[in-house]
Design an enzyme around this catalytic site. Sequence first.
Site, PDB file in Angstrom:
ATOM      1  N   TYR A  31     -13.663  15.776 -27.759  1.00  0.00           N
ATOM      2  CA  TYR A  31     -14.091  17.160 -27.942  1.00  0.00           C
ATOM      3  C   TYR A  31     -15.583  17.221 -27.608  1.00  0.00           C
ATOM      4  O   TYR A  31     -16.404  16.612 -28.301  1.00  0.00           O
ATOM      5  CB  TYR A  31     -13.829  17.554 -29.389  1.00  0.00           C
ATOM      6  CG  TYR A  31     -14.187  18.966 -29.769  1.00  0.00           C
ATOM      7  CD1 TYR A  31     -13.709  20.046 -29.048  1.00  0.00           C
ATOM      8  CD2 TYR A  31     -14.965  19.213 -30.896  1.00  0.00           C
ATOM      9  CE1 TYR A  31     -14.012  21.341 -29.424  1.00  0.00           C
ATOM     10  CE2 TYR A  31     -15.273  20.503 -31.289  1.00  0.00           C
ATOM     11  CZ  TYR A  31     -14.800  21.562 -30.550  1.00  0.00           C
ATOM     12  OH  TYR A  31     -15.100  22.841 -30.939  1.00  0.00           O
ATOM     13  N   TYR A 185      -5.336  22.398 -38.402  1.00  0.00           N
ATOM     14  CA  TYR A 185      -6.469  21.486 -38.589  1.00  0.00           C
ATOM     15  C   TYR A 185      -7.484  22.047 -39.586  1.00  0.00           C
ATOM     16  O   TYR A 185      -7.862  21.394 -40.558  1.00  0.00           O
ATOM     17  CB  TYR A 185      -7.159  21.223 -37.241  1.00  0.00           C
ATOM     18  CG  TYR A 185      -8.392  20.366 -37.381  1.00  0.00           C
ATOM     19  CD1 TYR A 185      -8.296  18.981 -37.403  1.00  0.00           C
ATOM     20  CD2 TYR A 185      -9.655  20.937 -37.545  1.00  0.00           C
ATOM     21  CE1 TYR A 185      -9.418  18.190 -37.568  1.00  0.00           C
ATOM     22  CE2 TYR A 185     -10.779  20.151 -37.711  1.00  0.00           C
ATOM     23  CZ  TYR A 185     -10.655  18.781 -37.722  1.00  0.00           C
ATOM     24  OH  TYR A 185     -11.767  17.998 -37.904  1.00  0.00           O
ATOM     25  N   HIS A 186      -7.937  23.269 -39.356  1.00  0.00           N
ATOM     26  CA  HIS A 186      -8.981  23.833 -40.202  1.00  0.00           C
ATOM     27  C   HIS A 186      -8.468  24.222 -41.584  1.00  0.00           C
ATOM     28  O   HIS A 186      -9.259  24.384 -42.515  1.00  0.00           O
ATOM     29  CB  HIS A 186      -9.623  25.037 -39.512  1.00  0.00           C
ATOM     30  CG  HIS A 186     -10.455  24.655 -38.326  1.00  0.00           C
ATOM     31  ND1 HIS A 186      -9.986  24.770 -37.038  1.00  0.00           N
ATOM     32  CD2 HIS A 186     -11.698  24.119 -38.228  1.00  0.00           C
ATOM     33  CE1 HIS A 186     -10.918  24.339 -36.206  1.00  0.00           C
ATOM     34  NE2 HIS A 186     -11.952  23.934 -36.893  1.00  0.00           N
ATOM     35  N   LYS A 556     -24.878  33.209 -45.652  1.00  0.00           N
ATOM     36  CA  LYS A 556     -24.531  32.460 -44.444  1.00  0.00           C
ATOM     37  C   LYS A 556     -25.220  33.129 -43.252  1.00  0.00           C
ATOM     38  O   LYS A 556     -24.657  34.007 -42.605  1.00  0.00           O
ATOM     39  CB  LYS A 556     -23.015  32.466 -44.230  1.00  0.00           C
ATOM     40  CG  LYS A 556     -22.218  31.652 -45.226  1.00  0.00           C
ATOM     41  CD  LYS A 556     -22.275  30.171 -44.925  1.00  0.00           C
ATOM     42  CE  LYS A 556     -21.646  29.861 -43.595  1.00  0.00           C
ATOM     43  NZ  LYS A 556     -21.801  28.420 -43.259  1.00  0.00           N
ATOM     44  N   ASP A 560     -22.464  30.690 -37.938  1.00  0.00           N
ATOM     45  CA  ASP A 560     -21.690  29.588 -38.484  1.00  0.00           C
ATOM     46  C   ASP A 560     -20.599  30.116 -39.411  1.00  0.00           C
ATOM     47  O   ASP A 560     -20.876  30.769 -40.412  1.00  0.00           O
ATOM     48  CB  ASP A 560     -22.614  28.640 -39.250  1.00  0.00           C
ATOM     49  CG  ASP A 560     -21.867  27.570 -40.007  1.00  0.00           C
ATOM     50  OD1 ASP A 560     -20.811  27.121 -39.505  1.00  0.00           O
ATOM     51  OD2 ASP A 560     -22.322  27.181 -41.091  1.00  0.00           O
ATOM     52  N   HIS A 562     -18.269  28.059 -40.882  1.00  0.00           N
ATOM     53  CA  HIS A 562     -17.811  27.045 -41.838  1.00  0.00           C
ATOM     54  C   HIS A 562     -18.305  27.437 -43.223  1.00  0.00           C
ATOM     55  O   HIS A 562     -19.425  27.116 -43.615  1.00  0.00           O
ATOM     56  CB  HIS A 562     -18.351  25.671 -41.456  1.00  0.00           C
ATOM     57  CG  HIS A 562     -17.642  25.054 -40.299  1.00  0.00           C
ATOM     58  ND1 HIS A 562     -18.193  24.987 -39.044  1.00  0.00           N
ATOM     59  CD2 HIS A 562     -16.416  24.483 -40.203  1.00  0.00           C
ATOM     60  CE1 HIS A 562     -17.341  24.390 -38.226  1.00  0.00           C
ATOM     61  NE2 HIS A 562     -16.262  24.082 -38.890  1.00  0.00           N
TER      62      HIS A 562
END
Length: 692
Positions: A31, A185-186, A556, A560, A562
């Site tokens: 990646y 995945y996340h 935040k 981003d 996350h």
Amino acid sequence: MLPGRAYNWGMSGDQSPRLPERDRPWMMRTYAGHSTAKASNELYRRNLAKGQTGLSIAFDLPTQTGYDPDDELARGEVGKVGVPISNRGDMAALMEGIPLAEMNTSMTINATAAWLLALYIVVAEEQGASRQALQGTTQNDIIKEFLARGTYAFPPAASMRLIADMIAYTVEEVPKWNPINICSYHLQEAGATPVQEIAYALSNAIAVLDAVRERLGRDPAGRGEELMGRVFGRISFFVNAGVRFVEEHAKLRAMSILWEELGRERYGVQDHRDLRFRYGVQVNSLGLTEAQPENNVQRIVLEALAVTLGRDARARAIQLPAWNEALGLPRPWDQQWSLRIQQVLAYETDILEYPDIFEGSKVMDGLVAELLEGARAEMAVVAEHGGAVEAVPYMKGALVDSHRERIRRIESGEQVVVGQNRFTESEDSPLTADAKGGILVVDPAVEAEQIEAVRRWREHRDQEAVDAALAALAKAAGAEDGGDNLMEATIAAARAGATTGEWAGTLREVFGSYRAPTGVADAVAAPPDEELSELREEVARLQEKLGRRPKILVGKPGLDGHSNGAEQIAVRARDAGMDVVYEGIRLTPAQIAASALQEGVHVIGLSILSGSHRELIPEVMGALREAGVSAPVVVGGIIPEQDVAPLRQAGVAAVYTPKDFDITRIMRDIVALVDDGAEPVAASGSAAHGAA
């Protein structure tokens, strides 16, 4: 043996323990992408020369969320976590010298997936490659973005329309392309248990497939049902594999069984080739540690076994994270190390020589049965909420709860993380001894260069053609009956020279904006324990001193998405008895300062994991000073050691990185920080506080 699999055991009818011939290895990717299209192209070509067999493109956050480099929200984010792609010229530079008719390209892109595929198609045609020859995958799972990753751009209904249009388009026009990775995945990165990862991923798939079936139902030739089998066969998954690799392998076998059931029973798919559970994988980044980062190498190897050991559930494509991703951006050498791990597994070990080694295993069969039972029950709950789109708030809250439980186990030592909460004595690592701390640092000048480049692009294109293409896109998007498939208008805009920000901005004007639920309000209250009770007592004493409940703003800044760490801080602060202001992701410094002033907060916590802290944190500090807010600021994220001192010099009171896993201790630090600056309640009963 899983459904649909049969083997030629060979050797005169005897059951040989080996295959007649060794299996082909899976597709090997790393990646990658950063800084500029030119620099990323050079990296890709080097990786391919080293034996990588497919591309996996990382895009930067402005590209993922639909902004050009010169947009206010792109500040500090350009080229940080991936490559910036603003127009077809950037895509052409990214793919220069790489024959797209032969390459298999995975693009980790979601909200703007239709746009990036359009750019890829246009550049491929400029190379002389037909759409029918293109092979690869776009991630394109927007429900997961609302739940776990945060790079959404449009409201749910509009996002699902874009996905359905893109799938319906590719099934005929780009038939070798996987138009969506249903991405569990996340979900695991956000704290999902194996049961939740299975259930939510398959529920997401149902929502997507139902939307596509509705879109195909409007096919004037009436081929909707006929095409659904082909659609089902092009759906792929992108999964996570954690270090509990036996359970992780069982998870994949369970997903394979449920996927086949879903195809047969809900969508009437009969061809066994279309019913195969097709998945790629990146192994777990959540478990990678900043403390003793060399331990991440063996974690990555063990996690890779989960998706390679059992033939019936082996991944079709694998990309492994680098050992230093908890520290920052990996260097080419770090990515080479991860590629070599795959190559050693595929070419030096014997795992590709055998039939499925778990067939008939009581342990594996039992684990799979447990996961199937749990996943079916959780899928039923999602269905009761109206399906995955309507159940986003429920699933988000459940993920926040699961992640909180994971952190509790690590904090208590119940879940051992070697080098982090046990066996913490360590020699200094030579891997991180260089001046940059063992990571790649993107040159700050890249952002200015990309801003200038996109402005030059706009100056030298046919503006009338761009305006006409964007007007046609807006008209198609705004049609009340769902209109024409948006892919044709998107490709026309790409060919005309529109930019990423212009394409997304046009659709934002039609579709409107959206802010996903944070999950904090829906998370259940934490069960009391001794540590939490003590923390609550400290907060209660501070409340008495202040004359009101201590209030924290969790912010935040930037793009981003996350948000897992920020959510856990917000939930722990709430459970400790503090008032919490948390408005989710994607805030400008000015918005954070205005909120801090309006809410009268006592402390501000900022979270950034994208590497944009060097630019954005000083800007937030400046905005706070300009607004007259004097509350202390703490910062958390993937922040290299060499960046801590500059942040402290900018006025930050404390910096927390992934090695600081004990959230209760962090909250104690924050309470003490507020206490140190707090003025006692005045005799009249009014409270003085340091927020404004």
